[in-house]
Design an enzyme around this catalytic site. Structure first.
Site, PDB file in Angstrom:
ATOM      1  N   ASP A  26       0.917  -0.983   4.295  1.00  0.00           N
ATOM      2  CA  ASP A  26       1.650  -0.226   3.282  1.00  0.00           C
ATOM      3  C   ASP A  26       3.017   0.147   3.845  1.00  0.00           C
ATOM      4  O   ASP A  26       3.114   0.818   4.873  1.00  0.00           O
ATOM      5  CB  ASP A  26       0.850   1.041   2.930  1.00  0.00           C
ATOM      6  CG  ASP A  26       1.389   1.762   1.707  1.00  0.00           C
ATOM      7  OD1 ASP A  26       2.245   1.191   1.014  1.00  0.00           O
ATOM      8  OD2 ASP A  26       0.937   2.894   1.460  1.00  0.00           O
ATOM      9  N   ASP A 120       5.037  -3.376  -2.161  1.00  0.00           N
ATOM     10  CA  ASP A 120       5.090  -2.809  -0.814  1.00  0.00           C
ATOM     11  C   ASP A 120       3.745  -2.653  -0.132  1.00  0.00           C
ATOM     12  O   ASP A 120       3.670  -2.013   0.925  1.00  0.00           O
ATOM     13  CB  ASP A 120       5.785  -1.447  -0.866  1.00  0.00           C
ATOM     14  CG  ASP A 120       5.058  -0.450  -1.760  1.00  0.00           C
ATOM     15  OD1 ASP A 120       4.289  -0.889  -2.634  1.00  0.00           O
ATOM     16  OD2 ASP A 120       5.238   0.763  -1.571  1.00  0.00           O
ATOM     17  N   GLU A 121       2.668  -3.203  -0.681  1.00  0.00           N
ATOM     18  CA  GLU A 121       1.374  -3.051  -0.006  1.00  0.00           C
ATOM     19  C   GLU A 121       0.448  -4.201  -0.361  1.00  0.00           C
ATOM     20  O   GLU A 121       0.579  -4.833  -1.404  1.00  0.00           O
ATOM     21  CB  GLU A 121       0.722  -1.709  -0.351  1.00  0.00           C
ATOM     22  CG  GLU A 121       0.390  -1.528  -1.809  1.00  0.00           C
ATOM     23  CD  GLU A 121      -0.405  -0.249  -2.071  1.00  0.00           C
ATOM     24  OE1 GLU A 121      -1.335   0.065  -1.285  1.00  0.00           O
ATOM     25  OE2 GLU A 121      -0.105   0.432  -3.064  1.00  0.00           O
TER      26      GLU A 121
END
Length: 376
Positions: A26, A120-121
């Site tokens: 993350d 983003d993860e």
């Protein structure tokens, strides 16, 4: 074992759950960190990505801003009340997507078993890939190192034997941290954890659990599946398992998209049918274009209204066939909008989502278009 062989292993479900090695990676304050990276004047200062005036909402906040209680989805005027020194910068989604592509290229260097959750993860299954590195933790460290070297950004990672615990682990030492939950530690780690910290247990479910005297994983562990099913339906087995540190879900490679949606926040509250209908037409046009770009069609159309005061309501219709064309979606959307009239109060936000998606190639359109199969 090769990446392809690992993919086949996941499909066939051969790996023992305790033997799996799952990472959750993350990025730290992704949008805001990119803005601070690209503009040195913003480094070390409270930054919010979004619009800082009118009906703006915080899309992302730097860690310096989070100290003041500024979080994503917070109205901009409230964010400025909490942090008068807050600096708003407009979002640059093209830049965020480009950086995300860099990060996912790094992931692919280590494994093909990747389940993206957002820009983003992602979850990564490295069960078959970690031996050359010595451990799954070493793989996570290598990924974080490559991200820092290639993008100038930091990422946090969780390492465990299932998705649920890996997700929990990645949040333990943010920012720029790594945390491991081993098979021996899983059940004990969950036992002391408040249920509101469980990924997959939202605010409404938390309130229901609290009403039943369930406040921690240990409390939840006392309930049987049949007992949980009386209160939580089909989610009962999942809650029963995670209370014991178990999660049998595989990392879902090429997971199909579940929905597409878009929304508009008005600069001033709106109550007039004509303006709401015109806005909805523009939203449908944008949504139809998105469906065409991704070559998807859907059966369920959901309209969202957010009133002044942030009370949000949704209503949906499911059609008898998948559709993506504006000429089909607009009558359905307008029909749902009409069902809200007369309005209880003026509207702050209007949004539309299409779900139950299939590819263009799989859809079949009947002669009569626009007939509802059922009301959801």
């Amino acid at each position: 074992m090769s990446h392809l062989a690992g993919l086949e292993r996941v499909k066939e479900g051969r790996a023992d759950d305790a033997a799996r090695r799952i990472l959750h990676v993350d990025m730290d304050a992704f949008y805001a960190s990119i803005e601070q990276r690209d503009n040195p004047a913003l480094r070390g200062r409270p930054v919010a990505v979004g619009r800082g005036s009118g009906r703006g909402v915080v899309a992302a906040a730097s860690y310096e801003a989070r100290v003041f209680g500024v979080r994503s989805a917070l109205p901009s005027h409230m964010a400025l009340e909490r942090c008068p020194e807050l600096i708003f910068v407009p979002p640059r989604f093209d830049v965020y997507r480009a950086v995300s592509a860099q990060i996912h290229a790094i992931f692919r260097h280590y494994t093909a078993l990747i389940q993206p959750l957002a820009l983003d993860e992602a979850y990564l299954d490295v069960t078959e890939q970690w031996p050359p590195y010595g451990s799954a933790t070493a793989v996570a460290e290598a990924i974080r190192r490559d991200i820092r070297q290639q993008t100038g950004l930091t990422a946090s990672a969780g390492v465990s034997y299932n998705r649920f615990l890996a997700k929990l682990a990645s949040g333990q030492r943010k920012p720029d941290g790594l945390f491991v939950i081993s098979p021996r530690q899983g059940a004990a780690f969950v036992a002391d954890l408040p249920v509101e910290k469980f990924h997959g247990v939202g605010p409404a479910t938390t309130r229901r659990m609290h009403g039943l005297g369930i406040h921690t994983g240990a409390d939840l562990r006392k309930w049987t599946v049949p007992e949980l099913r009386q209160h939580f339906g089909s989610s009962a087995q999942f809650y029963h398992d995670i209370a014991r540190g178990q999660d049998h879900r595989p990392v879902e490679v090429n997971r199909p998209r579940k929905s597409l949606g878009t929304e508009t926040t008005f600069p001033h509250d709106v109550a007039e049918w004509d303006r709401l209908a015109a806005t909805l037409k523009a939203i449908v046009s944008k949504l139809a274009a998105g469906c065409a770009q991704k070559r998807l069609a859907g059966r369920t159309v959901t309209l969202k209204l957010r009133y002044a005061g942030f009370h949000t309501v949704t209503r949906a219709r499911s059609m008898a066939f998948p559709a993506a064309d504006e000429c089909v979606l607009l009558p359905v959307a307008l029909e749902i909008l009409r069902s809200f009239f007369p309005l209880d109060r003026p509207v702050r936000l209007l949004g539309l989502t299409i779900s139950s998606l299939v590819s263009y190639e799989d859809r079949s359109l009947p002669v009569q278009m626009g007939l509802f199969e059922q009301t959801v």
